[in-house]
Design a protein around this motif. Structure first.
Motif, PDB file in Angstrom:
ATOM      1  N   PHE A  53     -35.663  -5.756  -8.697  1.00 67.18           N
ATOM      2  CA  PHE A  53     -37.062  -5.423  -8.416  1.00 67.18           C
ATOM      3  C   PHE A  53     -37.999  -6.308  -9.232  1.00 67.18           C
ATOM      4  N   THR A  54     -37.678  -6.473 -10.529  1.00 68.98           N
ATOM      5  CA  THR A  54     -38.522  -7.280 -11.417  1.00 68.98           C
ATOM      6  C   THR A  54     -38.545  -8.739 -10.990  1.00 68.98           C
ATOM      7  N   SER A  55     -37.377  -9.281 -10.631  1.00 70.81           N
ATOM      8  CA  SER A  55     -37.306 -10.692 -10.249  1.00 70.81           C
ATOM      9  C   SER A  55     -38.083 -10.949  -8.963  1.00 70.81           C
ATOM     10  N   ILE A  56     -37.986 -10.017  -8.012  1.00 72.96           N
ATOM     11  CA  ILE A  56     -38.730 -10.168  -6.756  1.00 72.96           C
ATOM     12  C   ILE A  56     -40.237 -10.095  -7.016  1.00 72.96           C
TER      13      ILE A  56
ATOM     14  N   GLY B 265     -25.825  -9.424 -23.686  1.00 69.84           N
ATOM     15  CA  GLY B 265     -26.826  -9.846 -24.656  1.00 69.84           C
ATOM     16  C   GLY B 265     -28.198  -9.259 -24.349  1.00 69.84           C
ATOM     17  N   GLY B 266     -28.360  -8.756 -23.115  1.00 68.03           N
ATOM     18  CA  GLY B 266     -29.621  -8.137 -22.722  1.00 68.03           C
ATOM     19  C   GLY B 266     -30.720  -9.116 -22.358  1.00 68.03           C
ATOM     20  N   ALA B 267     -30.412 -10.409 -22.360  1.00 69.57           N
ATOM     21  CA  ALA B 267     -31.457 -11.416 -22.131  1.00 69.57           C
ATOM     22  C   ALA B 267     -32.039 -11.361 -20.733  1.00 69.57           C
ATOM     23  N   GLU B 268     -31.254 -10.915 -19.762  1.00 64.23           N
ATOM     24  CA  GLU B 268     -31.728 -10.833 -18.383  1.00 64.23           C
ATOM     25  C   GLU B 268     -32.927  -9.888 -18.289  1.00 64.23           C
ATOM     26  N   PHE B 269     -32.920  -8.836 -19.109  1.00 57.76           N
ATOM     27  CA  PHE B 269     -34.005  -7.852 -19.085  1.00 57.76           C
ATOM     28  C   PHE B 269     -35.136  -8.263 -20.016  1.00 57.76           C
ATOM     29  N   ARG B 270     -34.820  -9.080 -20.999  1.00 59.94           N
ATOM     30  CA  ARG B 270     -35.818  -9.563 -21.943  1.00 59.94           C
ATOM     31  C   ARG B 270     -36.678 -10.677 -21.340  1.00 59.94           C
TER      32      ARG B 270
ATOM     33  N   GLY C 218     -28.870  -9.487 -11.231  1.00 64.31           N
ATOM     34  CA  GLY C 218     -29.004  -8.077 -10.857  1.00 64.31           C
ATOM     35  C   GLY C 218     -27.936  -7.645  -9.877  1.00 64.31           C
ATOM     36  N   LEU C 219     -27.669  -8.493  -8.889  1.00 70.31           N
ATOM     37  CA  LEU C 219     -26.628  -8.190  -7.902  1.00 70.31           C
ATOM     38  C   LEU C 219     -25.253  -8.143  -8.549  1.00 70.31           C
ATOM     39  N   LEU C 220     -24.997  -9.075  -9.476  1.00 69.57           N
ATOM     40  CA  LEU C 220     -23.713  -9.088 -10.178  1.00 69.57           C
ATOM     41  C   LEU C 220     -23.549  -7.850 -11.047  1.00 69.57           C
ATOM     42  N   LEU C 221     -24.635  -7.438 -11.683  1.00 68.23           N
ATOM     43  CA  LEU C 221     -24.586  -6.261 -12.542  1.00 68.23           C
ATOM     44  C   LEU C 221     -24.224  -5.018 -11.737  1.00 68.23           C
ATOM     45  N   ILE C 222     -24.832  -4.882 -10.550  1.00 67.19           N
ATOM     46  CA  ILE C 222     -24.511  -3.752  -9.679  1.00 67.19           C
ATOM     47  C   ILE C 222     -23.073  -3.846  -9.179  1.00 67.19           C
ATOM     48  N   SER C 223     -22.658  -5.030  -8.757  1.00 65.85           N
ATOM     49  CA  SER C 223     -21.302  -5.229  -8.244  1.00 65.85           C
ATOM     50  C   SER C 223     -20.264  -4.908  -9.310  1.00 65.85           C
TER      51      SER C 223
ATOM     52  N   LEU D 159     -32.139 -14.553 -11.928  1.00 73.55           N
ATOM     53  CA  LEU D 159     -32.318 -13.151 -12.308  1.00 73.55           C
ATOM     54  C   LEU D 159     -31.910 -12.222 -11.168  1.00 73.55           C
ATOM     55  N   LEU D 160     -32.292 -12.583  -9.961  1.00 71.06           N
ATOM     56  CA  LEU D 160     -31.921 -11.803  -8.788  1.00 71.06           C
ATOM     57  C   LEU D 160     -30.402 -11.741  -8.640  1.00 71.06           C
ATOM     58  N   VAL D 161     -29.760 -12.894  -8.808  1.00 69.38           N
ATOM     59  CA  VAL D 161     -28.295 -12.953  -8.722  1.00 69.38           C
ATOM     60  C   VAL D 161     -27.657 -12.110  -9.824  1.00 69.38           C
TER      61      VAL D 161
END
Length: 266
Positions: free
Chosen positions: A256-259, A27-32, A120-125, A116-118
């Motif tokens: 990076f954004t969440s941190i 849905g893209g909400a994580e980046f929005r 990001g990690l899930l997206l990479i994984s 958000l940090l989690v």
């Protein structure tokens, strides 16, 4: 920020994020969300509510455009699994929003940024989970459906707290636990997320999170229109774009954004 500038900026931000929805199955909400918090200076709880509304538009668009390039028949054998996850996710979303209304804005924002940090990690994984179907062998159908409902509850809680469709959680669950192919999982995640978001939006409406009309006209509408355009482009590019590499890059940016948001002073 005046309404015209807000509308233009909303459109500019919404288009590329909508493209992600069509391209990856998110849905893209994580980046929005970081933009709603930082660029548009929305309180955390209101940002989540607005985010979910725009996410619904993005997901509906992504489903429509992906279905034009997708064989719907391969989803049919997974209907029972999807229903079980939806039952859990709608329940989780309902109670998750109830929890969010009972905590302070400061604590809620910290919870959002950790999630958000989690994400990001899930997206990479998830970008590395491409070696065919994995999955757990269940002893019977009932056990599989029980696990599906429990996974759905987790998805619903995360979705309601972040205002997201939950694709970063749904897709790895479908692949790792239920052995669904990664491409099919992307489309299934969009469909599964719909009822969860409807429940969330209904509760946010009851909590009067959409009472400011200017936010709807200058923020939600232009960002929603841009999301539709972006989703159509993303669905077209899904065959050609290196989506796995894109997920790694986006996951890193999200972390990076969440941190950065987390370490900022209030």
């Amino acid at each position: 920020m005046d309404s015209k500038k807000t509308s233009l900026l909303s459109f500019a931000i919404g288009a590329p994020i909508g493209c992600l929805g069509g391209l990856i199955g998110l849905g893209g909400a994580e980046f929005r969300l970081p933009f709603l918090l930082k660029t548009f200076n929305k309180p955390a709880k209101r940002a989540v509510a607005l985010n979910m509304l725009i996410s619904l538009i993005t997901v509906l668009s992504a489903i429509y455009f992906r279905m034009n390039n997708f064989d719907i028949s391969i989803i049919l054998p997974q209907i029972l699994l999807m229903v079980a996850i939806i039952v859990g996710s709608t329940t989780g979303a309902y109670y998750g929003i109830g929890i969010s209304t009972k905590i302070s804005d400061v604590l809620f924002k910290k919870v959002l940024l950790i999630l958000l940090l989690v994400m990001g990690l899930l997206l990479i994984s998830e970008s590395f989970i491409t070696l065919g179907s994995m999955g757990i062998t269940f002893s019977n159908l009932y056990m599989e459906l029980i696990v599906a409902v429990l996974c759905g509850v987790l998805i619903g809680i995360i979705s309601s707290l972040l205002g997201v469709a939950g694709g970063e959680v749904i897709i790895p669950i479908l692949i790792l636990i239920f052995g669904i192919d990664v491409k099919l999982a992307g489309t299934m995640s969009l469909i599964i997320s719909l009822p969860t978001m409807v429940v969330g939006i209904t509760r946010h409406t009851r909590n009067k999170m959409y009472s400011v009309k200017s936010e709807l006209t200058s923020l939600v509408v232009p960002m929603g229109i841009a999301s539709i355009i972006g989703a159509s482009i993303g669905a077209f590019l899904v065959v050609y774009a290196p989506s796995e590499l894109l997920k790694i890059i986006l996951g890193a940016l999200l972390i990076f954004t969440s941190i950065k948001l987390f370490t900022e002073k209030e």
